[in-house]
Write a protein that holds these residues in place. Structure first.
Motif, PDB file in Angstrom:
ATOM      1  N   GLY A  98       0.791  -1.221   0.000  1.00 33.24           N
ATOM      2  CA  GLY A  98       0.000   0.000   0.000  1.00 33.24           C
ATOM      3  C   GLY A  98       0.821   1.268   0.000  1.00 33.24           C
ATOM      4  N   LEU A  99       2.004   1.202   0.532  1.00 31.12           N
ATOM      5  CA  LEU A  99       2.802   2.417   0.619  1.00 31.12           C
ATOM      6  C   LEU A  99       3.141   2.983  -0.754  1.00 31.12           C
ATOM      7  CD1 LEU A  99       5.341   1.725   3.469  1.00 31.12           C
ATOM      8  CD2 LEU A  99       3.526   3.432   3.399  1.00 31.12           C
ATOM      9  N   ALA A 100       3.029   2.111  -1.742  1.00 27.21           N
ATOM     10  CA  ALA A 100       3.457   2.507  -3.071  1.00 27.21           C
ATOM     11  C   ALA A 100       2.696   3.720  -3.616  1.00 27.21           C
ATOM     12  CB  ALA A 100       3.314   1.347  -4.031  1.00 27.21           C
ATOM     13  N   VAL A 101       1.466   3.926  -3.142  1.00 32.36           N
ATOM     14  CA  VAL A 101       0.716   5.077  -3.649  1.00 32.36           C
ATOM     15  C   VAL A 101       1.399   6.392  -3.317  1.00 32.36           C
ATOM     16  CG1 VAL A 101      -1.684   4.457  -4.056  1.00 32.36           C
ATOM     17  CG2 VAL A 101      -0.802   4.589  -1.704  1.00 32.36           C
ATOM     18  N   GLN A 102       2.050   6.402  -2.174  1.00 28.31           N
ATOM     19  CA  GLN A 102       2.717   7.646  -1.830  1.00 28.31           C
ATOM     20  C   GLN A 102       4.183   7.511  -2.161  1.00 28.31           C
ATOM     21  OE1 GLN A 102       3.070   8.548   2.242  1.00 28.31           O
ATOM     22  NE2 GLN A 102       3.495  10.663   1.827  1.00 28.31           N
ATOM     23  N   SER A 103       4.712   8.454  -2.921  1.00 30.65           N
ATOM     24  CA  SER A 103       6.100   8.235  -3.310  1.00 30.65           C
ATOM     25  C   SER A 103       7.017   8.501  -2.134  1.00 30.65           C
ATOM     26  CB  SER A 103       6.463   9.083  -4.510  1.00 30.65           C
ATOM     27  OG  SER A 103       6.647  10.398  -4.091  1.00 30.65           O
ATOM     28  N   ASP A 104       8.129   7.904  -2.193  1.00 32.31           N
ATOM     29  CA  ASP A 104       9.106   7.927  -1.139  1.00 32.31           C
ATOM     30  C   ASP A 104       9.567   9.356  -0.848  1.00 32.31           C
ATOM     31  OD1 ASP A 104      12.468   7.285  -1.096  1.00 32.31           O
ATOM     32  OD2 ASP A 104      11.109   6.457   0.417  1.00 32.31           O
ATOM     33  N   ILE A 105       9.785   9.662   0.429  1.00 29.17           N
ATOM     34  CA  ILE A 105      10.118  11.041   0.800  1.00 29.17           C
ATOM     35  C   ILE A 105      11.412  11.535   0.143  1.00 29.17           C
ATOM     36  CG2 ILE A 105      11.076  10.258   3.035  1.00 29.17           C
ATOM     37  CD1 ILE A 105       9.432  13.398   3.345  1.00 29.17           C
ATOM     38  N   ILE A 145      20.516  14.742   0.825  1.00 25.04           N
ATOM     39  CA  ILE A 145      19.094  14.668   1.178  1.00 25.04           C
ATOM     40  C   ILE A 145      18.898  13.728   2.363  1.00 25.04           C
ATOM     41  CG2 ILE A 145      16.891  13.723   0.359  1.00 25.04           C
ATOM     42  CD1 ILE A 145      17.670  14.830  -2.422  1.00 25.04           C
ATOM     43  N   THR A 146      18.124  14.171   3.345  1.00 21.48           N
ATOM     44  CA  THR A 146      17.705  13.258   4.409  1.00 21.48           C
ATOM     45  C   THR A 146      16.176  13.237   4.383  1.00 21.48           C
ATOM     46  OG1 THR A 146      17.407  14.949   6.106  1.00 21.48           O
ATOM     47  CG2 THR A 146      19.630  14.067   5.853  1.00 21.48           C
ATOM     48  N   ASN A 147      15.555  12.497   5.322  1.00 22.85           N
ATOM     49  CA  ASN A 147      14.091  12.479   5.330  1.00 22.85           C
ATOM     50  C   ASN A 147      13.510  13.779   5.865  1.00 22.85           C
ATOM     51  OD1 ASN A 147      13.864  10.044   4.198  1.00 22.85           O
ATOM     52  ND2 ASN A 147      13.622   8.902   6.115  1.00 22.85           N
ATOM     53  N   GLU A 148      14.377  14.626   6.423  1.00 24.35           N
ATOM     54  CA  GLU A 148      13.879  15.874   7.022  1.00 24.35           C
ATOM     55  C   GLU A 148      14.109  17.112   6.175  1.00 24.35           C
ATOM     56  OE1 GLU A 148      15.669  13.698   9.182  1.00 24.35           O
ATOM     57  OE2 GLU A 148      13.657  12.970   9.653  1.00 24.35           O
ATOM     58  N   ALA A 154       9.952  11.646  -7.714  1.00 23.58           N
ATOM     59  CA  ALA A 154       8.487  11.577  -7.642  1.00 23.58           C
ATOM     60  C   ALA A 154       7.953  11.404  -9.066  1.00 23.58           C
ATOM     61  CB  ALA A 154       7.957  12.869  -7.041  1.00 23.58           C
ATOM     62  N   LYS A 155       6.721  10.890  -9.167  1.00 22.73           N
ATOM     63  CA  LYS A 155       6.158  10.721 -10.516  1.00 22.73           C
ATOM     64  C   LYS A 155       5.732  12.052 -11.096  1.00 22.73           C
ATOM     65  CE  LYS A 155       4.234   6.137 -10.003  1.00 22.73           C
ATOM     66  NZ  LYS A 155       4.346   6.236  -8.533  1.00 22.73           N
ATOM     67  N   SER A 156       5.244  12.923 -10.215  1.00 22.06           N
ATOM     68  CA  SER A 156       4.872  14.252 -10.688  1.00 22.06           C
ATOM     69  C   SER A 156       5.102  15.241  -9.548  1.00 22.06           C
ATOM     70  CB  SER A 156       3.416  14.278 -11.143  1.00 22.06           C
ATOM     71  OG  SER A 156       2.613  13.923 -10.047  1.00 22.06           O
ATOM     72  N   THR A 157       5.206  16.513  -9.912  1.00 25.33           N
ATOM     73  CA  THR A 157       5.633  17.499  -8.918  1.00 25.33           C
ATOM     74  C   THR A 157       4.616  17.676  -7.796  1.00 25.33           C
ATOM     75  OG1 THR A 157       4.722  19.265 -10.269  1.00 25.33           O
ATOM     76  CG2 THR A 157       7.057  18.774 -10.538  1.00 25.33           C
ATOM     77  N   GLY A 158       3.328  17.351  -8.086  1.00 23.24           N
ATOM     78  CA  GLY A 158       2.292  17.495  -7.065  1.00 23.24           C
ATOM     79  C   GLY A 158       2.578  16.670  -5.814  1.00 23.24           C
ATOM     80  N   GLU A 159       3.335  15.588  -5.978  1.00 23.76           N
ATOM     81  CA  GLU A 159       3.634  14.732  -4.822  1.00 23.76           C
ATOM     82  C   GLU A 159       4.548  15.417  -3.811  1.00 23.76           C
ATOM     83  OE1 GLU A 159       5.392  11.164  -6.358  1.00 23.76           O
ATOM     84  OE2 GLU A 159       3.594  10.595  -7.461  1.00 23.76           O
ATOM     85  N   ILE A 160       5.224  16.476  -4.259  1.00 21.33           N
ATOM     86  CA  ILE A 160       6.259  17.063  -3.396  1.00 21.33           C
ATOM     87  C   ILE A 160       5.677  17.690  -2.136  1.00 21.33           C
ATOM     88  CG2 ILE A 160       8.063  18.845  -3.254  1.00 21.33           C
ATOM     89  CD1 ILE A 160       8.551  18.421  -6.257  1.00 21.33           C
ATOM     90  N   GLY A 161       4.583  18.449  -2.275  1.00 21.72           N
ATOM     91  CA  GLY A 161       4.029  19.180  -1.123  1.00 21.72           C
ATOM     92  C   GLY A 161       4.647  20.570  -1.039  1.00 21.72           C
ATOM     93  N   ASP A 162       4.295  21.325   0.019  1.00 25.85           N
ATOM     94  CA  ASP A 162       4.778  22.714   0.130  1.00 25.85           C
ATOM     95  C   ASP A 162       6.280  22.772   0.304  1.00 25.85           C
ATOM     96  OD1 ASP A 162       2.455  23.914  -0.191  1.00 25.85           O
ATOM     97  OD2 ASP A 162       1.994  24.161   1.963  1.00 25.85           O
ATOM     98  N   PHE A 163       6.876  23.692  -0.440  1.00 30.38           N
ATOM     99  CA  PHE A 163       8.339  23.789  -0.426  1.00 30.38           C
ATOM    100  C   PHE A 163       8.754  25.054   0.312  1.00 30.38           C
ATOM    101  CE2 PHE A 163      11.974  25.870  -2.435  1.00 30.38           C
ATOM    102  CZ  PHE A 163      12.952  24.898  -2.332  1.00 30.38           C
ATOM    103  N   LYS A 164       9.731  24.935   1.202  1.00 31.57           N
ATOM    104  CA  LYS A 164      10.159  26.121   1.956  1.00 31.57           C
ATOM    105  C   LYS A 164      11.672  26.129   2.157  1.00 31.57           C
ATOM    106  CE  LYS A 164       8.743  29.077   5.665  1.00 31.57           C
ATOM    107  NZ  LYS A 164       9.004  30.159   4.684  1.00 31.57           N
ATOM    108  N   ILE A 165      12.281  27.287   1.864  1.00 31.89           N
ATOM    109  CA  ILE A 165      13.728  27.432   2.118  1.00 31.89           C
ATOM    110  C   ILE A 165      13.906  27.834   3.584  1.00 31.89           C
ATOM    111  CG2 ILE A 165      15.781  28.818   1.596  1.00 31.89           C
ATOM    112  CD1 ILE A 165      14.830  28.910  -1.310  1.00 31.89           C
ATOM    113  N   ILE A 166      14.713  27.100   4.322  1.00 28.07           N
ATOM    114  CA  ILE A 166      14.833  27.449   5.742  1.00 28.07           C
ATOM    115  C   ILE A 166      16.145  28.159   6.077  1.00 28.07           C
ATOM    116  CG2 ILE A 166      13.173  25.843   6.776  1.00 28.07           C
ATOM    117  CD1 ILE A 166      15.396  23.837   7.067  1.00 28.07           C
ATOM    118  N   LYS A 167      17.130  28.031   5.200  1.00 30.79           N
ATOM    119  CA  LYS A 167      18.404  28.676   5.514  1.00 30.79           C
ATOM    120  C   LYS A 167      19.216  28.855   4.242  1.00 30.79           C
ATOM    121  CE  LYS A 167      22.112  27.913   8.836  1.00 30.79           C
ATOM    122  NZ  LYS A 167      22.704  26.869   9.651  1.00 30.79           N
ATOM    123  N   GLU A 168      19.971  29.966   4.213  1.00 32.11           N
ATOM    124  CA  GLU A 168      20.883  30.189   3.081  1.00 32.11           C
ATOM    125  C   GLU A 168      22.185  30.679   3.673  1.00 32.11           C
ATOM    126  OE1 GLU A 168      22.933  32.301  -0.152  1.00 32.11           O
ATOM    127  OE2 GLU A 168      22.238  33.182   1.722  1.00 32.11           O
TER     128      GLU A 168
END
Ligand code: SER
Length: 590
Positions: free
Chosen positions: A434-441, A471-474, A560-574
């Motif tokens: 079932g996890l397959a529906v959601q692409s890996d983080i 890349i990490t899961n966080e 990801a299969k499509s960009t919609g899977e990504i979710g909200d994107f936020k830059i936290i530090k530069e």
């Protein structure tokens, strides 16, 4: 002169000229080097490579004059291995000035070392200097210095960027500059043309002094490098052929014990197969010692390929018993005093080689039988069967085919491979239930990284390119070339662009293309060492056509299969990650 004496003489000569001896770095570039470098390479390919941060201006704890003997591995010439002069693994003797001495000292010392220490015949030395072009002028100072030390005019050749520039051709961003190369005439009585760079039968290139004074930017412009450096490199094996009057590198003292061992084990000696075995096993020993194990990706794949090719060529020599571990011991013995870590890792080296040998050997015999049965050219399906059933890397099939004057349908092979990979991916996703529906983080982060890379280029300019990524899961961390701190507006703009692309739910496609075509359509990203002509690109856009995609990068995935899977994107530090490099941390939330 033995290899031991040559290494010692070289280090001592430059030590006497205030250079500090530094140890050889690993064949695996450190993270710091990867971040400082403008392109990613899998292995240390030159003595200067581990020094990139210092050539770019970082201060070195040992000072501004360095010398060493560096282990290197280059795979671009792998098909040439088997002739008299080509190697994958080799050692490079090098001396460096980090913003210290310049052309006159470097050239004078090169000359003195060759003539006074190595006792080369000065009349047989030829040199070349940079002829000048639109980017940089004729290298008058090098020319004048060669005249001054006593090289006659008719022994000095002027060539363009293809010969007298480092890195060769200078097409990639990074520190670079004109070089002057030294050649030795192996056959002064020959009537063949006196053109050192074109006549490699007669002239062997023995040393290269690079004068790094420019930094090439991604847009192709040149800026002065913060500090002017000298980077010299002498191929140990090549110099040994000259000093030991050996007909090939395989007849110098670094190879003789191994070649003798190979000869002893076969009644079917062939120069080229024996040389391939010798070269590849030596490279494999050093790679395993530096921490690589055989696998199907990146460094591990190169190692696997080296080992499998060794096994095949040993089988051509009819060496049938398990031999890899035996051969590795001869390599370790040859180098034990120079690289003591080989002795430390002897057991590991032996075990890894035996495991791989076992894996491949049975399959090889069966696979060869199947290969022999194929009449005519080799279809993609046949190549794929050899890959899947017998573990034949596609290059091995291509090599066998070439020997028999057959063609391999590489395109079709790649297609089948892709279908196979997708299939195994979806199978493994199914088993996760079932996890397959959601692409890996991590895959979602990976796709976000591509979008951000392109958004940064949109906002800041095309000089932006990736110098590192983690890349990490966080979170994602991304390093890229750019000179100034990003303003708040720029950060907001980049976020906005990425989030817009996410909202559009653009499909992510993957294609295998010949490298030249991928370059042509403007695919960006880190250089991947490769064997075949095909590279993978991932591209993001409505259309199936990569040319008009929003983002296109060389990459191994997963995504990801499509960009919609990504979710909200936020830059936290530069922040800064070294000179001319910025670093961004960002997160995604579903
Ligand atoms: N980097 C130059 C080379 O590899 C000189 O060391 O030839």
């Amino acid at each position: 002169m033995t290899s031991v004496e040559l290494r010692q003489k070289y280090l001592k000569f430059f030590q006497g000229r205030d250079h500090k001896i530094i140890p050889s770095a690993s064949l695996i570039p450190s993270e710091e080097v990867e971040l400082a470098g403008t392109e990613r390479v899998l292995f240390t390919t030159a003595g200067m490579h581990p020094l990139i941060p210092y050539l770019m201006g970082k201060s070195h704890s040992e000072g501004t004059r360095l010398v060493n003997v560096q282990k290197c591995l280059r795979t671009d010439d792998i098909d040439e291995v088997g002739d008299a002069v080509h190697n994958t693994f080799f050692e490079m003797l090098g001396n460096w000035s980090l913003g210290d001495y310049w052309k006159e000292e470097a050239i004078t010392w090169s000359y003195e070392f060759m003539v006074n220490e190595l006792k080369l015949d000065s009349k047989r030395i030829y040199v070349s200097v940079f002829a000048g072009d639109n980017d940089a002028p004729f290298d008058q100072q090098s020319y004048d210095t060669w005249i001054k030390v006593g090289i006659p005019e008719d022994h000095i050749f002027k060539y363009g960027k293809e010969d007298n520039w480092w890195p060769t051709g200078g097409e990639k961003p990074g520190p670079q500059g004109p070089d002057t190369e030294m050649f030795y005439d192996l056959d002064p009585r020959s009537k063949s043309p006196i053109d050192p760079s074109a006549n490699s039968q007669r002239f062997v290139e023995i040393w290269n002094d690079v004068f790094m004074e420019y930094e090439r930017q991604a847009d192709g412009s040149y800026t002065p490098l913060k500090q002017r450096n000298v980077d010299t490199g002498m191929g140990l094996e090549r110099m040994l052929t000259v000093l030991q009057k050996a007909p090939s590198i395989y007849e110098t003292d670094v190879f003789l014990p191994l070649m003798k061992k190979i000869e002893d084990m076969t009644d079917f000696f062939s120069d080229s197969s024996a040389r391939i075995v010798a070269d590849h096993i030596r490279a494999a020993v050093f790679l395993i010692s530096d921490g690589v194990s055989p696998s199907n990706v990146e460094r591990g794949y190169i190692l696997r390929r080296l080992i499998r090719r060794t096994i095949r060529h040993a089988s051509l020599l009819k060496i049938d018993q398990n031999f890899l571990s035996e051969f590795s011991k001869v390599v370790i013995k040859t180098y034990e005093n120079i690289y003591p870590d080989l002795v430390e890792h002897q057991q590991l080296i032996s075990t890894e080689l035996q495991k791989e040998e076992q894996k491949f050997k049975n399959a090889l015999a069966q696979g060869l039988k199947n290969f022999e049965k194929i009449s005519g050219n080799i279809s993609g399906q046949q190549a794929f069967d050899l890959y899947q059933n017998f573990g034949f890397p596609i290059e091995l099939t291509a090599e066998l085919a070439k020997e028999k004057n057959k063609k391999v349908d590489l395109n079709d092979f790649e297609k089948l491979l892709k279908v196979h990979q997708n299939l195994s991916k979806s199978q493994s996703q199914k088993t996760k239930g079932g996890l397959a529906v959601q692409s890996d983080i991590a895959a979602r982060y990976h796709t976000a990284t591509h979008l951000m890379h392109q958004a940064l280029r949109d906002e800041l300019g095309s000089h932006v390119h990736q110098t590192g990524s983690h890349i990490t899961n966080e979170r994602l961390r991304f390093d890229f070339s750019h000179d100034a701190k990003l303003t708040d507006q720029q950060i907001q703009k980049v976020e906005k662009i990425v989030n817009e692309k996410i909202k559009k739910n653009l499909p992510v496609h993957k294609k295998s293309l010949p490298k030249e075509i991928a370059d042509e359509i403007g695919a960006i990203g880190l250089f991947r060492e490769k064997y075949g002509d095909l590279v993978n690109i991932y591209y993001i856009g409505e259309s199936d056509d990569p040319k008009i995609a929003y983002s296109k990068e060389f990459c191994g995935g997963p995504h990801a299969k499509s960009t919609g899977e990504i979710g909200d994107f936020k830059i936290i530090k530069e922040e800064s990650a070294g000179s001319g490099i910025r670093r961004i941390y960002a997160t995604i939330k579903s």
